[in-house]
Design a protein around this motif. Sequence first.
Motif, PDB file in Angstrom:
ATOM      1  N   LEU A  66      -1.937  -0.528 -13.656  1.00 54.19           N
ATOM      2  CA  LEU A  66      -1.692  -1.926 -14.018  1.00 54.19           C
ATOM      3  C   LEU A  66      -1.131  -2.706 -12.836  1.00 54.19           C
ATOM      4  CD1 LEU A  66      -1.544  -4.170 -16.143  1.00 54.19           C
ATOM      5  CD2 LEU A  66       0.731  -3.304 -16.779  1.00 54.19           C
ATOM      6  N   ALA A  67      -0.233  -2.074 -12.074  1.00 52.85           N
ATOM      7  CA  ALA A  67       0.340  -2.744 -10.899  1.00 52.85           C
ATOM      8  C   ALA A  67      -0.740  -3.050  -9.870  1.00 52.85           C
ATOM      9  CB  ALA A  67       1.429  -1.867 -10.282  1.00 52.85           C
ATOM     10  N   ARG A  68      -1.665  -2.129  -9.658  1.00 55.43           N
ATOM     11  CA  ARG A  68      -2.763  -2.383  -8.709  1.00 55.43           C
ATOM     12  C   ARG A  68      -3.599  -3.568  -9.170  1.00 55.43           C
ATOM     13  NH1 ARG A  68      -5.309   3.576  -7.195  1.00 55.43           N
ATOM     14  NH2 ARG A  68      -3.509   4.377  -6.022  1.00 55.43           N
ATOM     15  N   THR A  69      -3.911  -3.596 -10.462  1.00 54.53           N
ATOM     16  CA  THR A  69      -4.738  -4.692 -10.983  1.00 54.53           C
ATOM     17  C   THR A  69      -4.057  -6.038 -10.801  1.00 54.53           C
ATOM     18  OG1 THR A  69      -5.681  -3.170 -12.628  1.00 54.53           O
ATOM     19  CG2 THR A  69      -5.959  -5.534 -13.021  1.00 54.53           C
ATOM     20  N   LEU A  70      -2.764  -6.103 -11.096  1.00 59.93           N
ATOM     21  CA  LEU A  70      -2.032  -7.359 -10.968  1.00 59.93           C
ATOM     22  C   LEU A  70      -1.922  -7.798  -9.510  1.00 59.93           C
ATOM     23  CD1 LEU A  70       0.834  -6.804 -13.584  1.00 59.93           C
ATOM     24  CD2 LEU A  70      -1.226  -8.212 -13.827  1.00 59.93           C
ATOM     25  N   LEU A  71      -1.742  -6.831  -8.610  1.00 63.35           N
ATOM     26  CA  LEU A  71      -1.613  -7.178  -7.193  1.00 63.35           C
ATOM     27  C   LEU A  71      -2.937  -7.600  -6.579  1.00 63.35           C
ATOM     28  CD1 LEU A  71       0.857  -4.386  -6.014  1.00 63.35           C
ATOM     29  CD2 LEU A  71       1.319  -6.826  -6.190  1.00 63.35           C
ATOM     30  N   ILE A  72      -4.041  -7.123  -7.122  1.00 64.12           N
ATOM     31  CA  ILE A  72      -5.351  -7.513  -6.607  1.00 64.12           C
ATOM     32  C   ILE A  72      -5.748  -8.904  -7.102  1.00 64.12           C
ATOM     33  CG2 ILE A  72      -7.818  -6.913  -6.663  1.00 64.12           C
ATOM     34  CD1 ILE A  72      -6.976  -3.988  -6.815  1.00 64.12           C
ATOM     35  N   ALA A  73      -5.177  -9.344  -8.227  1.00 65.58           N
ATOM     36  CA  ALA A  73      -5.601 -10.582  -8.880  1.00 65.58           C
ATOM     37  C   ALA A  73      -5.646 -11.806  -7.955  1.00 65.58           C
ATOM     38  CB  ALA A  73      -4.700 -10.858 -10.083  1.00 65.58           C
ATOM     39  N   PRO A  74      -4.651 -12.045  -7.083  1.00 64.08           N
ATOM     40  CA  PRO A  74      -4.726 -13.249  -6.235  1.00 64.08           C
ATOM     41  C   PRO A  74      -5.972 -13.326  -5.367  1.00 64.08           C
ATOM     42  CG  PRO A  74      -2.518 -12.333  -6.176  1.00 64.08           C
ATOM     43  CD  PRO A  74      -3.367 -11.354  -6.907  1.00 64.08           C
ATOM     44  N   PHE A  75      -6.486 -12.175  -4.945  1.00 64.22           N
ATOM     45  CA  PHE A  75      -7.682 -12.174  -4.095  1.00 64.22           C
ATOM     46  C   PHE A  75      -8.941 -12.535  -4.884  1.00 64.22           C
ATOM     47  CE2 PHE A  75     -11.133  -9.838  -1.811  1.00 64.22           C
ATOM     48  CZ  PHE A  75     -11.098 -10.600  -0.646  1.00 64.22           C
ATOM     49  N   LEU A  76      -8.887 -12.384  -6.214  1.00 65.80           N
ATOM     50  CA  LEU A  76     -10.052 -12.652  -7.058  1.00 65.80           C
ATOM     51  C   LEU A  76     -10.105 -14.102  -7.528  1.00 65.80           C
ATOM     52  CD1 LEU A  76      -9.969  -9.397  -9.229  1.00 65.80           C
ATOM     53  CD2 LEU A  76     -11.193  -9.802  -7.090  1.00 65.80           C
ATOM     54  N   ILE A  77      -9.065 -14.861  -7.280  1.00 66.92           N
ATOM     55  CA  ILE A  77      -9.032 -16.258  -7.716  1.00 66.92           C
ATOM     56  C   ILE A  77      -9.865 -17.106  -6.769  1.00 66.92           C
ATOM     57  CG2 ILE A  77      -7.534 -18.256  -8.131  1.00 66.92           C
ATOM     58  CD1 ILE A  77      -5.322 -16.352  -8.864  1.00 66.92           C
ATOM     59  N   VAL A  78     -10.571 -18.061  -7.325  1.00 69.44           N
ATOM     60  CA  VAL A  78     -11.369 -18.984  -6.510  1.00 69.44           C
ATOM     61  C   VAL A  78     -10.441 -19.708  -5.531  1.00 69.44           C
ATOM     62  CG1 VAL A  78     -12.874 -21.003  -6.585  1.00 69.44           C
ATOM     63  CG2 VAL A  78     -13.000 -19.267  -8.383  1.00 69.44           C
ATOM     64  N   PRO A  79     -10.807 -19.806  -4.236  1.00 70.45           N
ATOM     65  CA  PRO A  79      -9.905 -20.414  -3.242  1.00 70.45           C
ATOM     66  C   PRO A  79      -9.412 -21.810  -3.612  1.00 70.45           C
ATOM     67  CG  PRO A  79     -11.715 -19.321  -2.144  1.00 70.45           C
ATOM     68  CD  PRO A  79     -12.023 -19.254  -3.599  1.00 70.45           C
ATOM     69  N   VAL A  80     -10.278 -22.649  -4.168  1.00 69.72           N
ATOM     70  CA  VAL A  80      -9.840 -23.997  -4.558  1.00 69.72           C
ATOM     71  C   VAL A  80      -8.806 -23.921  -5.673  1.00 69.72           C
ATOM     72  CG1 VAL A  80     -10.589 -26.181  -5.559  1.00 69.72           C
ATOM     73  CG2 VAL A  80     -11.992 -25.079  -3.819  1.00 69.72           C
ATOM     74  N   ALA A  81      -9.036 -23.026  -6.641  1.00 70.76           N
ATOM     75  CA  ALA A  81      -8.074 -22.869  -7.732  1.00 70.76           C
ATOM     76  C   ALA A  81      -6.740 -22.339  -7.212  1.00 70.76           C
ATOM     77  CB  ALA A  81      -8.646 -21.933  -8.792  1.00 70.76           C
ATOM     78  N   ALA A  86       0.833  -1.207   0.000  1.00 75.08           N
ATOM     79  CA  ALA A  86       0.000   0.000   0.000  1.00 75.08           C
ATOM     80  C   ALA A  86       0.866   1.255   0.000  1.00 75.08           C
ATOM     81  CB  ALA A  86      -0.925  -0.010   1.217  1.00 75.08           C
ATOM     82  N   LEU A  87       1.962   1.238   0.750  1.00 79.24           N
ATOM     83  CA  LEU A  87       2.862   2.394   0.759  1.00 79.24           C
ATOM     84  C   LEU A  87       3.495   2.603  -0.612  1.00 79.24           C
ATOM     85  CD1 LEU A  87       4.602   1.851   4.217  1.00 79.24           C
ATOM     86  CD2 LEU A  87       2.994   3.671   3.620  1.00 79.24           C
ATOM     87  N   LEU A  88       3.809   1.508  -1.304  1.00 74.79           N
ATOM     88  CA  LEU A  88       4.385   1.638  -2.646  1.00 74.79           C
ATOM     89  C   LEU A  88       3.354   2.163  -3.644  1.00 74.79           C
ATOM     90  CD1 LEU A  88       6.507  -1.635  -2.874  1.00 74.79           C
ATOM     91  CD2 LEU A  88       7.347   0.696  -2.573  1.00 74.79           C
ATOM     92  N   LEU A  89       2.132   1.619  -3.575  1.00 75.69           N
ATOM     93  CA  LEU A  89       1.104   2.036  -4.532  1.00 75.69           C
ATOM     94  C   LEU A  89       0.553   3.417  -4.240  1.00 75.69           C
ATOM     95  CD1 LEU A  89      -0.909  -1.274  -5.005  1.00 75.69           C
ATOM     96  CD2 LEU A  89       0.761  -0.251  -6.536  1.00 75.69           C
ATOM     97  N   ASP A  90       0.842   3.958  -3.066  1.00 78.82           N
ATOM     98  CA  ASP A  90       0.404   5.317  -2.751  1.00 78.82           C
ATOM     99  C   ASP A  90       1.261   6.357  -3.456  1.00 78.82           C
ATOM    100  OD1 ASP A  90      -1.394   7.020  -1.267  1.00 78.82           O
ATOM    101  OD2 ASP A  90       0.307   7.563  -0.002  1.00 78.82           O
ATOM    102  N   LYS A  91       2.402   5.925  -3.979  1.00 74.87           N
ATOM    103  CA  LYS A  91       3.270   6.828  -4.739  1.00 74.87           C
ATOM    104  C   LYS A  91       2.843   6.847  -6.207  1.00 74.87           C
ATOM    105  CE  LYS A  91       5.838   7.235  -1.027  1.00 74.87           C
ATOM    106  NZ  LYS A  91       5.860   8.492  -0.232  1.00 74.87           N
ATOM    107  N   LYS A  92       3.080   7.949  -6.872  1.00 74.08           N
ATOM    108  CA  LYS A  92       2.756   8.065  -8.288  1.00 74.08           C
ATOM    109  C   LYS A  92       3.922   7.558  -9.127  1.00 74.08           C
ATOM    110  CE  LYS A  92      -0.429  11.982  -7.857  1.00 74.08           C
ATOM    111  NZ  LYS A  92      -0.726  13.375  -8.283  1.00 74.08           N
ATOM    112  N   PHE A  93       3.633   6.641 -10.041  1.00 75.01           N
ATOM    113  CA  PHE A  93       4.641   6.135 -10.976  1.00 75.01           C
ATOM    114  C   PHE A  93       3.935   5.614 -12.215  1.00 75.01           C
ATOM    115  CE2 PHE A  93       3.560   2.761  -8.006  1.00 75.01           C
ATOM    116  CZ  PHE A  93       3.276   1.694  -8.829  1.00 75.01           C
ATOM    117  N   ILE A  94       4.692   5.434 -13.258  1.00 78.64           N
ATOM    118  CA  ILE A  94       4.123   4.974 -14.529  1.00 78.64           C
ATOM    119  C   ILE A  94       3.670   3.519 -14.387  1.00 78.64           C
ATOM    120  CG2 ILE A  94       4.614   4.532 -16.968  1.00 78.64           C
ATOM    121  CD1 ILE A  94       6.663   6.779 -16.858  1.00 78.64           C
ATOM    122  N   GLY A  95       2.439   3.251 -14.801  1.00 81.68           N
ATOM    123  CA  GLY A  95       1.901   1.895 -14.723  1.00 81.68           C
ATOM    124  C   GLY A  95       1.326   1.535 -13.371  1.00 81.68           C
ATOM    125  N   ARG A  96       1.001   2.541 -12.548  1.00 80.72           N
ATOM    126  CA  ARG A  96       0.467   2.254 -11.217  1.00 80.72           C
ATOM    127  C   ARG A  96      -0.877   1.537 -11.301  1.00 80.72           C
ATOM    128  NH1 ARG A  96      -0.768   6.873  -6.725  1.00 80.72           N
ATOM    129  NH2 ARG A  96      -2.187   7.557  -8.383  1.00 80.72           N
TER     130      ARG A  96
END
Length: 322
Positions: free
Chosen positions: A126-141, A114-124
């Motif tokens: 996309l980085a948020r989307t990729l980091l959120i992805a594990p939480f969206l996966i079905v637990p069994v998968a 969260a501290l890293l994503l609170d900073k402004k940088f190019i591709g922020r």
Amino acid sequence: MTTATARVSRHGSSTAKPSKNASARERAVAWARRAPLLPALIFLIIVTQLPFVVTLIISFMNWNSLSPDKTGFAGIENYIQVLTDPYMLQAIVTTIVETVSVVLASLVLGLGLALLLDKKFIGRGLARTLLIAPFLIVPVAAALIWKHAILNPVYGLINGALTWIWSLFGSDAPPQPDLLSQAPLMAIIVSLVWQWTPFMMLILLAGLQSRPMDTVEAAQMDGASPWDIFRHLTLPHLRQYMELGGLLGAIYIVQNFDATFVITSGGLGTANLPYAIYETFYYANEYGLASAAGVVVVIGTIIVATFALRTVFSLFKKEAAR
């Protein structure tokens, strides 16, 4: 006097009548607002409360489907067995260790991200989307990914990467750890941390973006270092958000069943309380004992949820006061 009294009485009755009509209209309006919610409320009661009442009743019974002639009232014997049986006690300890480890590790990693994503940088974005992805996966998968694609000692990603790195230095004897058999509980904890860190990150990132930036800018102008700002301003502000994330995470992780079932099938001392309930119900056919253990889990979850709701309400009051 009689005429005046009659006028007063007529006046009083005329004013009392509209007040009764007004209260009746208010009640009608209130019922009109609540009526659309009644089907959902009835459905919620049927789906959640009635099964819990049935489970509560069964928890006081001695009921084994293999011995139907011995079914009867057992009192609190099932609850005593849940709290004294060595297997159940081990499952409770495993549940506590698993929940505390996952919550703490997820909070620390989520805070860093969260501290890293609170900073402004190019591709922020996309980085948020990729980091959120594990939480969206079905637990069994997610559990299957960690069991076969990452932790498998023969073709898993970790051992494959170690083999490749060691080959760069001319070694043909790289370390090949097998967490699935050597540290099975750690394997479950790692998979759950990977899945729940994005959840903690989202909550803490929302907390970071609600900081009063004028205070931070004033501290920077006074010469405060980034560490001083984090320790004295950011961390106190995030305390309630960390409490909320920890409590909500604990509510869900204490009920974790998928990772234990898929990765280890409860073997090697990794059976937590939900998995122990599953084994007691489906393998031992002890419906009363399994129901009692389920009630214990629900009570523990309600206790944690109570603290979570208090934290949420305190956050709402804090935001409303601004």
